[in-house]
Scaffold this motif. Structure first.
Motif, short mmCIF file in Angstrom:
data_model
loop_
_atom_site.label_atom_id
_atom_site.label_comp_id
_atom_site.label_asym_id
_atom_site.label_seq_id
_atom_site.Cartn_x
_atom_site.Cartn_y
_atom_site.Cartn_z
N MET A 6 19.60 -2.64 -0.50
CA MET A 6 18.43 -2.80 -1.36
C MET A 6 17.34 -1.81 -0.97
O MET A 6 16.85 -1.83 0.17
CB MET A 6 17.88 -4.23 -1.25
CG MET A 6 18.74 -5.28 -1.91
SD MET A 6 18.66 -5.16 -3.70
CE MET A 6 19.64 -6.59 -4.14
N PRO A 7 16.91 -0.94 -1.89
CA PRO A 7 15.85 0.02 -1.56
C PRO A 7 14.55 -0.62 -1.07
O PRO A 7 13.90 -0.09 -0.17
CB PRO A 7 15.64 0.77 -2.88
CG PRO A 7 16.98 0.70 -3.54
CD PRO A 7 17.50 -0.65 -3.20
N ALA A 8 14.17 -1.77 -1.63
CA ALA A 8 12.94 -2.43 -1.17
C ALA A 8 13.08 -2.89 0.27
O ALA A 8 12.13 -2.79 1.06
CB ALA A 8 12.59 -3.61 -2.08
N LEU A 9 14.25 -3.39 0.65
CA LEU A 9 14.48 -3.80 2.03
C LEU A 9 14.51 -2.57 2.94
O LEU A 9 13.98 -2.61 4.06
CB LEU A 9 15.77 -4.59 2.16
CG LEU A 9 16.14 -5.06 3.57
CD1 LEU A 9 15.03 -5.89 4.19
CD2 LEU A 9 17.45 -5.84 3.57
N SER A 30 0.83 -1.20 0.00
CA SER A 30 0.00 0.00 0.00
C SER A 30 0.86 1.25 0.00
O SER A 30 0.46 2.30 -0.52
CB SER A 30 -0.94 0.00 1.22
OG SER A 30 -0.21 0.17 2.42
N GLN A 31 2.07 1.16 0.56
CA GLN A 31 2.99 2.30 0.57
C GLN A 31 3.84 2.37 -0.69
O GLN A 31 4.19 3.46 -1.15
CB GLN A 31 3.92 2.21 1.79
CG GLN A 31 3.22 2.40 3.13
CD GLN A 31 4.22 2.48 4.27
OE1 GLN A 31 5.39 2.16 4.11
NE2 GLN A 31 3.75 2.90 5.43
N HIS A 32 4.18 1.21 -1.22
CA HIS A 32 5.07 1.14 -2.38
C HIS A 32 4.48 0.18 -3.41
O HIS A 32 4.86 -0.99 -3.47
CB HIS A 32 6.47 0.69 -1.96
CG HIS A 32 7.12 1.57 -0.94
ND1 HIS A 32 7.74 2.75 -1.27
CD2 HIS A 32 7.22 1.44 0.41
CE1 HIS A 32 8.20 3.32 -0.18
NE2 HIS A 32 7.90 2.56 0.86
N PRO A 33 3.53 0.64 -4.24
CA PRO A 33 2.85 -0.26 -5.17
C PRO A 33 3.77 -0.93 -6.18
O PRO A 33 3.41 -1.96 -6.76
CB PRO A 33 1.85 0.67 -5.87
CG PRO A 33 1.68 1.84 -4.96
CD PRO A 33 3.00 2.00 -4.27
#
Length: 312
Positions: free
Chosen positions: A283-286, A115-118
């Motif tokens: 890692m940006p996603a982490l 929901s924060q990072h689609p």
């Protein structure tokens, strides 16, 4: 030869331990996967895969190629995520795992992250604690939710999230309302129920077994399973009782006829933590996941759906 693609196939074969399953995971045919791996062997001039009637593991040289391949794939994913973040829309994979009893909380976490990072695609796996540690060590996992006392690597970071508490769960006919809280039940009394329990190889079962042993009880389950879903079905449809942590109980508390009794004498709890390798922090996603863990909204969700559930 596409070197990155071949490395991806090799990583899939190592993860799945089976040519057909690895090919399916990579969305290619089994002959295409085998041909790519043979081309990889020709490229480096060494045998990489031990071949027999079935996949028999990697050669020592294959292990070296695999480790380099995993590092290459990690750097590729890091580049993709970094470029997408710079463009204002973070995109990329976040490979996560949980022990089976913590999977409901990992699903909630992944949904909140999406929901924060689609643009982030969470890929979730249910794994045992040893498999989680191996996956983190091999860089095939970015993040995991599991028992912190099962992790031994000094390169691994643990961020405690909640204390797992335990309940006797059963369903009684005739009740139409949701979860009904019963009085606290001693473990001795719980051992007298017709129990469905997880199989002895699972860490949660070992926690339960130690609790029974502390009061001199040797439970005799009438059904064992390594599937949390099957365990719940045995309770909800099979007339059995089980011992489950709060995160599992929370998934069925709105179903009619569900009864739960907090287990006491002794009160048992186990720490559940998010686990990751320090090498993955770039890692940006982490990084986005770690930022979410610090938010009050996530801590509120943990209080409501895991740990010592509120008796209301």
């Amino acid at each position: 030869m596409n070197l990155l693609a071949a490395m991806r196939y090799l990583a899939a074969l190592n993860a799945h331990g089976h040519f057909a399953r690895a090919a399916e995971a990579c969305h290619i045919t089994q002959p295409a996967l085998s041909n790519a791996l043979r081309a990889l062997e020709q490229e480096f001039g060494v045998a990489i895969v031990r071949r027999g009637r079935v996949f028999a593991g990697l050669t020592p040289e294959g292990e070296q190629v695999l480790q380099t391949g995993l590092e290459m794939l990690q750097k590729e994913e890091l580049l993709r995520q970094s470029l997408s973040a710079q463009a204002g829309q973070l995109q990329g994979l976040l490979r996560m795992a949980a022990v089976p009893t913590a999977m409901p909380m990992l699903v909630r976490f992944a949904t909140m992250l999406r929901s924060q990072h689609p643009g982030v695609l969470p890929v979730l796996h249910s794994m045992s604690s040893p498999d989680i540690e191996r996956g983190l060590e091999a860089l095939s996992l970015d993040l995991a939710l599991g028992y912190s006392d099962r992790i031994s690597s000094p390169r691994t970071q643990c961020l405690p999230q909640y204390q797992e508490h335990y309940y006797l769960l059963r369903r009684l006919d005739g009740d139409q309302a949701g979860l009904h809280w019963e009085e606290c039940m001693p473990w001795v009394q719980a051992g007298q129920q017709a129990l469905c329990l997880l199989t002895p190889d699972m860490h949660n079962r070992q926690i339960v077994q130690r609790a029974f042993a502390s009061v001199g009880v040797q439970p005799c389950p009438v059904l064992e399973t390594n599937s949390v879903q099957a365990l719940l079905q045995a309770v909800l449809e099979g007339g059995l009782a089980s011992i489950v942590p709060g995160a599992v109980l929370a998934t069925v508390r709105h179903m009619p006829g569900v009864h739960a009794a907090p287990l006491v004498e002794p009160v048992v709890h186990s720490e559940v933590a998010f686990i990751y390798q320090q090498a993955q922090v770039a890692m940006p996603a982490l990084q986005a996941a770690l930022a979410l863990m610090a938010l009050p909204a996530w801590h509120t969700l943990c209080l409501h759906h895991a740990g010592a559930l509120q008796h209301s």
